[in-house]
Scaffold this motif. Structure first.
Motif, PDB file in Angstrom:
ATOM      1  N   ALA A 317       0.870  -1.280   0.053  1.00  0.00           N
ATOM      2  CA  ALA A 317      -0.059   0.111  -0.063  1.00  0.00           C
ATOM      3  C   ALA A 317       1.018   0.994  -0.217  1.00  0.00           C
ATOM      4  O   ALA A 317       0.634   2.300  -0.722  1.00  0.00           O
ATOM      5  CB  ALA A 317      -0.785  -0.168   1.113  1.00  0.00           C
ATOM      6  N   LEU A 318       2.077   1.469   0.946  1.00  0.00           N
ATOM      7  CA  LEU A 318       2.731   2.372   0.646  1.00  0.00           C
ATOM      8  C   LEU A 318       3.404   2.662  -0.673  1.00  0.00           C
ATOM      9  O   LEU A 318       3.550   3.776  -1.146  1.00  0.00           O
ATOM     10  CB  LEU A 318       3.900   2.303   1.642  1.00  0.00           C
ATOM     11  N   MET A 319       3.797   1.372  -1.305  1.00  0.00           N
ATOM     12  CA  MET A 319       4.537   1.694  -2.747  1.00  0.00           C
ATOM     13  C   MET A 319       3.394   2.230  -3.683  1.00  0.00           C
ATOM     14  O   MET A 319       3.716   3.109  -4.774  1.00  0.00           O
ATOM     15  CB  MET A 319       4.968   0.262  -3.006  1.00  0.00           C
ATOM     16  N   SER A 320       2.164   1.740  -3.444  1.00  0.00           N
ATOM     17  CA  SER A 320       0.857   2.210  -4.234  1.00  0.00           C
ATOM     18  C   SER A 320       0.902   3.623  -4.059  1.00  0.00           C
ATOM     19  O   SER A 320       0.849   4.551  -5.278  1.00  0.00           O
ATOM     20  CB  SER A 320      -0.235   1.701  -3.767  1.00  0.00           C
ATOM     21  N   ALA A 321       0.905   4.165  -2.879  1.00  0.00           N
ATOM     22  CA  ALA A 321       0.982   5.677  -2.576  1.00  0.00           C
ATOM     23  C   ALA A 321       2.269   6.474  -3.298  1.00  0.00           C
ATOM     24  O   ALA A 321       1.892   7.544  -3.794  1.00  0.00           O
ATOM     25  CB  ALA A 321       1.125   6.230  -1.097  1.00  0.00           C
ATOM     26  N   ALA A 324       1.822   6.198  -7.100  1.00  0.00           N
ATOM     27  CA  ALA A 324       0.783   7.058  -7.805  1.00  0.00           C
ATOM     28  C   ALA A 324       1.138   8.411  -7.801  1.00  0.00           C
ATOM     29  O   ALA A 324       0.810   9.146  -8.860  1.00  0.00           O
ATOM     30  CB  ALA A 324      -0.375   6.977  -6.702  1.00  0.00           C
ATOM     31  N   ASP A 325       1.907   8.930  -6.809  1.00  0.00           N
ATOM     32  CA  ASP A 325       2.290  10.357  -6.980  1.00  0.00           C
ATOM     33  C   ASP A 325       3.292  10.597  -8.054  1.00  0.00           C
ATOM     34  O   ASP A 325       3.492  11.627  -8.646  1.00  0.00           O
ATOM     35  CB  ASP A 325       2.948  10.779  -5.362  1.00  0.00           C
ATOM     36  N   VAL A 326       4.346   9.781  -8.126  1.00  0.00           N
ATOM     37  CA  VAL A 326       5.310   9.583  -9.305  1.00  0.00           C
ATOM     38  C   VAL A 326       4.687   9.813 -10.537  1.00  0.00           C
ATOM     39  O   VAL A 326       4.915  10.375 -11.515  1.00  0.00           O
ATOM     40  CB  VAL A 326       6.481   8.706  -9.075  1.00  0.00           C
ATOM     41  N   SER A 327       3.668   8.757 -10.662  1.00  0.00           N
ATOM     42  CA  SER A 327       3.128   8.438 -12.095  1.00  0.00           C
ATOM     43  C   SER A 327       2.200   9.878 -12.517  1.00  0.00           C
ATOM     44  O   SER A 327       2.262  10.104 -13.649  1.00  0.00           O
ATOM     45  CB  SER A 327       2.114   7.278 -11.984  1.00  0.00           C
ATOM     46  N   GLY A 328       1.716  10.284 -11.265  1.00  0.00           N
ATOM     47  CA  GLY A 328       0.848  11.566 -11.657  1.00  0.00           C
ATOM     48  C   GLY A 328       1.940  12.549 -12.271  1.00  0.00           C
ATOM     49  O   GLY A 328       1.288  13.602 -13.088  1.00  0.00           O
ATOM     50  N   ARG A 329       3.434  12.730 -12.108  1.00  0.00           N
ATOM     51  CA  ARG A 329       4.023  13.671 -12.723  1.00  0.00           C
ATOM     52  C   ARG A 329       4.336  13.483 -14.210  1.00  0.00           C
ATOM     53  O   ARG A 329       4.949  14.534 -14.750  1.00  0.00           O
ATOM     54  CB  ARG A 329       5.265  13.616 -11.756  1.00  0.00           C
ATOM     55  N   PHE A 330       4.270  12.234 -14.663  1.00  0.00           N
ATOM     56  CA  PHE A 330       4.810  11.862 -15.814  1.00  0.00           C
ATOM     57  C   PHE A 330       3.720  11.267 -16.692  1.00  0.00           C
ATOM     58  O   PHE A 330       3.966  11.084 -17.758  1.00  0.00           O
ATOM     59  CB  PHE A 330       5.988  10.942 -15.769  1.00  0.00           C
ATOM     60  N   VAL A 331       2.440  11.386 -16.249  1.00  0.00           N
ATOM     61  CA  VAL A 331       1.370  10.579 -17.149  1.00  0.00           C
ATOM     62  C   VAL A 331       1.194  11.282 -18.408  1.00  0.00           C
ATOM     63  O   VAL A 331       1.014  10.644 -19.332  1.00  0.00           O
ATOM     64  CB  VAL A 331      -0.003  10.596 -16.148  1.00  0.00           C
ATOM     65  N   PHE A 332       1.115  12.718 -18.534  1.00  0.00           N
ATOM     66  CA  PHE A 332       0.979  13.206 -19.969  1.00  0.00           C
ATOM     67  C   PHE A 332       2.143  12.953 -20.703  1.00  0.00           C
ATOM     68  O   PHE A 332       2.154  12.889 -22.007  1.00  0.00           O
ATOM     69  CB  PHE A 332       0.522  14.595 -19.865  1.00  0.00           C
ATOM     70  N   VAL A 339       0.142   2.958 -18.009  1.00  0.00           N
ATOM     71  CA  VAL A 339      -0.848   1.886 -17.262  1.00  0.00           C
ATOM     72  C   VAL A 339      -0.385   0.414 -17.819  1.00  0.00           C
ATOM     73  O   VAL A 339      -0.595  -0.477 -17.115  1.00  0.00           O
ATOM     74  CB  VAL A 339      -2.298   2.398 -18.069  1.00  0.00           C
ATOM     75  N   VAL A 340       0.045   0.229 -19.138  1.00  0.00           N
ATOM     76  CA  VAL A 340       0.493  -0.994 -19.631  1.00  0.00           C
ATOM     77  C   VAL A 340       1.517  -1.427 -18.707  1.00  0.00           C
ATOM     78  O   VAL A 340       1.559  -2.488 -18.518  1.00  0.00           O
ATOM     79  CB  VAL A 340       0.509  -0.909 -21.118  1.00  0.00           C
ATOM     80  N   TRP A 341       2.500  -0.582 -18.567  1.00  0.00           N
ATOM     81  CA  TRP A 341       3.617  -0.891 -17.549  1.00  0.00           C
ATOM     82  C   TRP A 341       3.194  -1.343 -16.342  1.00  0.00           C
ATOM     83  O   TRP A 341       3.543  -2.518 -15.905  1.00  0.00           O
ATOM     84  CB  TRP A 341       4.670   0.102 -17.660  1.00  0.00           C
ATOM     85  N   GLY A 342       2.168  -0.935 -15.902  1.00  0.00           N
ATOM     86  CA  GLY A 342       1.552  -0.917 -14.508  1.00  0.00           C
ATOM     87  C   GLY A 342       1.111  -2.349 -14.555  1.00  0.00           C
ATOM     88  O   GLY A 342       1.054  -3.193 -13.794  1.00  0.00           O
ATOM     89  N   THR A 379       2.731  -1.381  -6.143  1.00  0.00           N
ATOM     90  CA  THR A 379       3.455  -0.298  -7.178  1.00  0.00           C
ATOM     91  C   THR A 379       2.592  -0.230  -8.396  1.00  0.00           C
ATOM     92  O   THR A 379       2.341   1.044  -8.993  1.00  0.00           O
ATOM     93  CB  THR A 379       5.000  -0.668  -7.460  1.00  0.00           C
ATOM     94  N   ALA A 380       2.031  -1.465  -8.956  1.00  0.00           N
ATOM     95  CA  ALA A 380       1.302  -1.298 -10.003  1.00  0.00           C
ATOM     96  C   ALA A 380       0.162  -0.718 -10.035  1.00  0.00           C
ATOM     97  O   ALA A 380      -0.261   0.114 -10.922  1.00  0.00           O
ATOM     98  CB  ALA A 380       1.091  -2.785 -10.381  1.00  0.00           C
ATOM     99  N   GLN A 381      -0.657  -0.627  -8.674  1.00  0.00           N
ATOM    100  CA  GLN A 381      -1.887   0.078  -8.437  1.00  0.00           C
ATOM    101  C   GLN A 381      -1.635   1.527  -8.692  1.00  0.00           C
ATOM    102  O   GLN A 381      -2.408   2.193  -9.452  1.00  0.00           O
ATOM    103  CB  GLN A 381      -2.430  -0.434  -7.118  1.00  0.00           C
TER     104      GLN A 381
END
Length: 470
Positions: A317-321, A324-332, A339-342, A379-381
């Protein structure tokens, strides 16, 4: 981020955290509830299902109401209802009062959740929106992490009688603080309905559409959360699907008459929205069951305590948190490939967990190896849920931000309910003729198939995007 954006996140994410905490902590405190107020098995089942049903049924209608009347009003009503119901749950003298209060807690959660999505859509654009949804994903991850541990800790510190009551009462001060801050900090635009800006008749909430969709979702969810009632409960599933079909016909007809529909069905013609909706429904159908199965395996299969069962999912759950924050910075920058990598990382986590369980069945290794393998799933979540939500809602018109967010969350709820029913039933069926090790392997293999299907939808969307750029 501007000061207004930071305030919106603070106001929105705290009650969102508490509403999700109430989902993740409840399994741990159920035995204490049974002891404390003499709740029967069926009453305990309704502590879970009453919340899940009322939560899922109102999501789309609540999102549309926020679009029409103003998201701040609906948010405050939801937070107030959630806080008051948490108070009643915490002091409930008997199972009936507790279950009624839990239904209203679910309604409160269902009212406030789409408003958080709508407010992010309204006040964040471009990369800041991805970061905001990343922080929302971090909030979800932390609630999943802290919920079981908090529930177990409260039981350990306060005993069965007061521990389970404290798990509800802890919501009350946060709800009060959120109401005070919302009244002081929400910007003026959050109190006006986006969909009602043009003329007064746009305030039409489409009441027939609200009833049809709510009834359809209820009838679809019911057999999956109340399967123990008997075979006849499954008759509601085709009735629910029929009600949803009638709802789509009504929405088309309503729009053709020049009236604003509850959900603009043309949204599903937007490729990013339709693909993202399918991905998240399939993903929740599979992965949500992982944490319930692990908790049952640790307790019923390996004889550990509820607190130990909660702790084994903490790194995940901590890795998910964090992810999620790191992914939000690079999603665009990365797009749906993220998502596929996840999904691929999730499949690796599922496969490695299956390997650990197989080794345990041979007397090799330790169940605590799952701290690492489950961390891959966590992490995938973070790489799937928040980025997928950002990309799915990217092209949605602002006037439908709330209702489209409600559609996404309804897909999550339906996927969760179906997945929990199917995967746990599979695990129990295999365990009955073999053992818990084989039950876990079978259920995790089935989860992997569903997650792989979500990945194929994502891969198709990536390839379609490449062909459009050529």
């Amino acid at each position: 981020m501007t000061q207004t954006q930071r305030r919106i996140l603070v106001i929105g994410l705290v009650p969102l955290f508490m509403s999700l905490l109430s989902v993740s902590s409840i399994n741990v405190v159920l035995p204490a509830i049974a002891t404390g107020i003499g709740a029967s098995t069926s009453a305990l089942q309704w502590v879970l299902t009453g919340y899940a049903l009322s939560f899922g049924v109102v999501l789309v209608a609540a999102g549309r109401a926020g679009d029409v009347f103003g998201r701040s009003q609906l948010f405050m009503i939801g937070v107030g209802l959630f806080g008051l119901s948490s108070l009643v749950s915490g002091i409930a003298p008997d199972p009936l009062i507790l279950n009624i209060a839990r239904v209203f807690m679910g309604l409160g959660s269902g009212l406030l959740n789409p408003q958080v999505v709508g407010l992010i859509q309204q006040y964040f654009q471009g990369p800041p929106r991805g970061r905001a949804f990343g922080l929302m994903g971090t909030t979800v991850g932390l609630s999943v992490a802290i919920g079981p541990v908090l529930g177990g800790a409260l039981i350990a510190l306060l005993g069965d009688e007061f521990g389970w009551r404290a798990s509800f009462l802890v919501n009350v001060p946060f709800a009060i603080a959120s109401l005070i801050l919302a009244r002081a900090w929400f910007p003026p635009g959050a109190w006006r309905g986006i969909a009602a800006d043009d003329d007064e008749h746009r305030r039409d909430l489409d009441p027939v559409g609200v009833v049809l969709l709510g009834l359809g979702v209820l009838l679809v969810l019911l057999p999956f959360v109340e399967s123990s009632v008997g075979w006849f409960i499954w008759l509601t599933l085709p009735l629910g699907l029929f009600a949803i079909w009638v709802w789509t016909k009504w929405e088309r007809r309503y729009a053709a008459r020049g009236r604003p529909p509850m959900v603009d069905l043309d949204l599903f013609g937007i490729r990013s929205f339709s693909s993202g909706s399918i991905i998240i429904t399939l993903y929740f159908l599979g992965v949500t069951s992982v944490w319930v199965l692990v908790a049952m395996y640790m307790q019923q299969g390996l004889g550990h305590s509820a607190l130990a069962a909660g702790m084994i999912g903490l790194p995940a759950a901590l890795m998910s948190a964090i992810s999620a924050d790191v992914s939000g910075r690079f999603v665009f920058q990365i797009g749906r490939r993220l998502v596929v990598w996840g999904v691929l990382m999730c499949l690796f986590g599922l496969a490695s967990t299956i390997a650990v369980v197989v080794l345990l069945s041979q007397g090799i290794g330790s169940e605590w190896w799952m701290l690492l393998t489950l961390a891959f799933i966590g992490t995938a979540q973070g790489m799937v849920i928040s980025p997928n939500q950002t990309l799915t809602l990217q092209e949605v018109p602002l006037r439908y931000a709330g209702s489209s967010g409600g559609v996404l969350q309804t897909g999550q709820r339906i996927g969760t309910s179906m997945g929990l029913a199917i995967m746990t039933a599979l695990a129990f069926a295999v365990t009955a003729v073999s053992n818990w090790h084989m039950g876990m392997v079978s259920a995790f293999a089935a989860i992997a198939v569903v997650v792989a299907l979500a990945g194929l939808v994502g891969l198709s969307d990536v390839r379609r995007g490449r062909s459009r750029r050529r």
